[in-house]
Scaffold this active site. Structure first.
Site, PDB file in Angstrom:
ATOM      1  N   GLY A   1     -14.977   4.864  -2.242  1.00  0.00           N
ATOM      2  CA  GLY A   1     -15.140   4.099  -3.482  1.00  0.00           C
ATOM      3  C   GLY A   1     -15.470   5.025  -4.633  1.00  0.00           C
TER       4      GLY A   1
ATOM      5  N   ASN B   1      -6.189   2.572   6.571  1.00  0.00           N
ATOM      6  CA  ASN B   1      -6.163   1.288   5.845  1.00  0.00           C
ATOM      7  C   ASN B   1      -6.400   0.114   6.789  1.00  0.00           C
ATOM      8  OD1 ASN B   1      -6.080  -0.017   3.405  1.00  0.00           O
ATOM      9  ND2 ASN B   1      -3.973   0.541   2.927  1.00  0.00           N
TER      10      ASN B   1
ATOM     11  N   TYR C   1      -2.003 -14.237   1.377  1.00  0.00           N
ATOM     12  CA  TYR C   1      -0.713 -13.687   1.802  1.00  0.00           C
ATOM     13  C   TYR C   1       0.223 -14.754   2.372  1.00  0.00           C
ATOM     14  CZ  TYR C   1      -2.884  -9.039   1.596  1.00  0.00           C
ATOM     15  OH  TYR C   1      -3.515  -7.903   1.181  1.00  0.00           O
TER      16      TYR C   1
ATOM     17  N   ASP D   1       0.797  -1.226   0.000  1.00  0.00           N
ATOM     18  CA  ASP D   1       0.000   0.000   0.000  1.00  0.00           C
ATOM     19  C   ASP D   1       0.833   1.282   0.000  1.00  0.00           C
ATOM     20  OD1 ASP D   1       0.737  -0.375   2.708  1.00  0.00           O
ATOM     21  OD2 ASP D   1      -1.098   0.564   3.443  1.00  0.00           O
TER      22      ASP D   1
ATOM     23  N   ARG E   1      -7.133  -3.244   8.349  1.00  0.00           N
ATOM     24  CA  ARG E   1      -7.077  -4.640   7.905  1.00  0.00           C
ATOM     25  C   ARG E   1      -7.115  -5.537   9.146  1.00  0.00           C
ATOM     26  NH1 ARG E   1      -8.181  -2.257   4.143  1.00  0.00           N
ATOM     27  NH2 ARG E   1      -7.204  -2.197   2.064  1.00  0.00           N
TER      28      ARG E   1
ATOM     29  N   ALA F   1      -6.459   1.391  -6.020  1.00  0.00           N
ATOM     30  CA  ALA F   1      -7.298   2.575  -6.220  1.00  0.00           C
ATOM     31  C   ALA F   1      -7.020   3.657  -5.183  1.00  0.00           C
ATOM     32  CB  ALA F   1      -8.773   2.177  -6.196  1.00  0.00           C
ATOM     33  N   GLY F   2      -7.091   3.288  -3.902  1.00  0.00           N
ATOM     34  CA  GLY F   2      -6.863   4.274  -2.850  1.00  0.00           C
ATOM     35  C   GLY F   2      -5.424   4.744  -2.779  1.00  0.00           C
ATOM     36  N   ASP F   3      -4.490   3.829  -3.013  1.00  0.00           N
ATOM     37  CA  ASP F   3      -3.067   4.188  -2.963  1.00  0.00           C
ATOM     38  C   ASP F   3      -2.725   5.220  -4.030  1.00  0.00           C
ATOM     39  OD1 ASP F   3      -3.009   2.130  -1.075  1.00  0.00           O
ATOM     40  OD2 ASP F   3      -2.328   0.658  -2.556  1.00  0.00           O
TER      41      ASP F   3
END
Length: 314
Positions: free
Chosen positions: A234, A172, A108, A37, A174, A263-265
């Site tokens: 979004g 972010n 991952y 990210d 997670r 997209a966000g990065d």
């Protein structure tokens, strides 16, 4: 008369870059790349910032072939990695992208990731931040390190902010990277309190903090001391809060995104490159949206800018 060149400003991003494995569209083959990210944001920032900026990425890697490949790739991409830690006992983490109609999920393998140790030295963190003008990190940067690393990182960021550095934080969220959701929320709040600019994603904030709308997210982070909050949502309306000022922006529609991985990065890179150059908020958001729209119309986290958009995108 001798002209003195002004020293370049430094944008420092902290965190993890991993080996990215993705399936080639329409084939059974796979491609290997590098992504993560904060690294994605740094990679796009190196292309979006003006020439009077240097983009520095700080992480930890191994001394094996794949780590050397990453360092070469990052160097060729215009990033300064002069401060990167090299570990003889670790290597890069790895993840695989699974796509379903443009939406992605991941598998991952990061137990032996060297990047999990990037904050192990408080002295090194302080020295690296001392040379920066803007410091960018994320909730993933915080989640992957241990408690000692988090204390080191928080102390270094707090000290850097007190010295006039601009601290930018993308929460972010997670939950799979945290031992429990309470730890994630408390750590996110703690690191938000030492940040000037916070760039959350509303869907995550609504799910984990219970925010009723984007204004609630912006208000909560603003109360923690952020000078500017940029709430991504979004393809829906983006909300910005600066002091008591609210600014709303509707991003352009993309008919059928191919891959929303970065997209966000990429939005963050486009927005920050314009905002830090003095652009108005609406112009900075527009820059971020235009970059993100191009990125999600192509396969993979990192794309060469200026390429023709995918035919599925309007």
């Amino acid at each position: 008369m001798v002209r003195r060149l002004m020293p370049k400003k430094r944008f420092l991003a902290l965190g993890e870059c991993m080996i990215e494995i993705s399936q080639n569209p329409g084939t059974k083959g796979i491609s290997r790349s590098f992504a993560g990210d904060t690294f994605n944001t740094a990679w796009y920032a190196a292309r979006e910032f003006r020439e009077d900026w240097v983009v520095n990425y700080f992480t930890a890697v191994g001394v094996d072939r794949i780590s050397a490949d990453f360092l070469g790739f990052a160097h060729d991409s215009g990033l300064d990695l002069s401060d990167v830690i090299k570990r003889t006992d670790r290597t890069l983490g790895l993840y695989m992208i699974h796509l379903d109609q443009g939406e992605r999920s991941f598998t991952y393998w990061r137990d032996n990731s060297a990047a999990k140790t990037f904050a192990s030295s408080s002295k090194l963190l302080t020295n690296v931040m001392e040379r920066a003008d803007v410091i960018y990190f994320s909730g993933i940067s915080v989640a992957i390190i241990d408690d000692s690393g988090r204390r080191n990182l928080h102390n270094a960021l707090t000290e850097a902010r007190a010295k006039g550095k601009t601290i930018v934080f993308d929460p972010n969220l997670r939950p799979k990277l945290w031992s429990n959701s309470g730890e994630m929320r408390s750590s996110t709040t703690m690191f938000a309190q030492c940040s000037d600019v916070i760039m959350p994603s509303f869907e995550d904030e609504q799910m984990h903090f219970g925010d009723t709308d984007t204004a609630a997210t912006a208000y909560r982070y603003s109360k923690l001391g952020a000078q500017l909050v940029v709430v991504k949502n979004g393809d829906k309306e983006i909300l910005l809060r600066r002091g008591s000022e609210l600014c709303r922006f509707s991003p352009p529609k993309v008919s059928e995104p191919v891959d929303t991985t970065a997209a966000g990065d990429s939005f963050n890179a486009g927005f920050l490159s314009a905002y830090l150059a003095g652009s108005r908020l609406d112009d900075a958001v527009r820059t971020g949206c235009e970059l993100a729209a191009q990125v999600i119309c192509n396969q993979g986290a990192l794309i060469e800018l200026g390429s023709e958009p995918n035919s599925l995108c309007c």
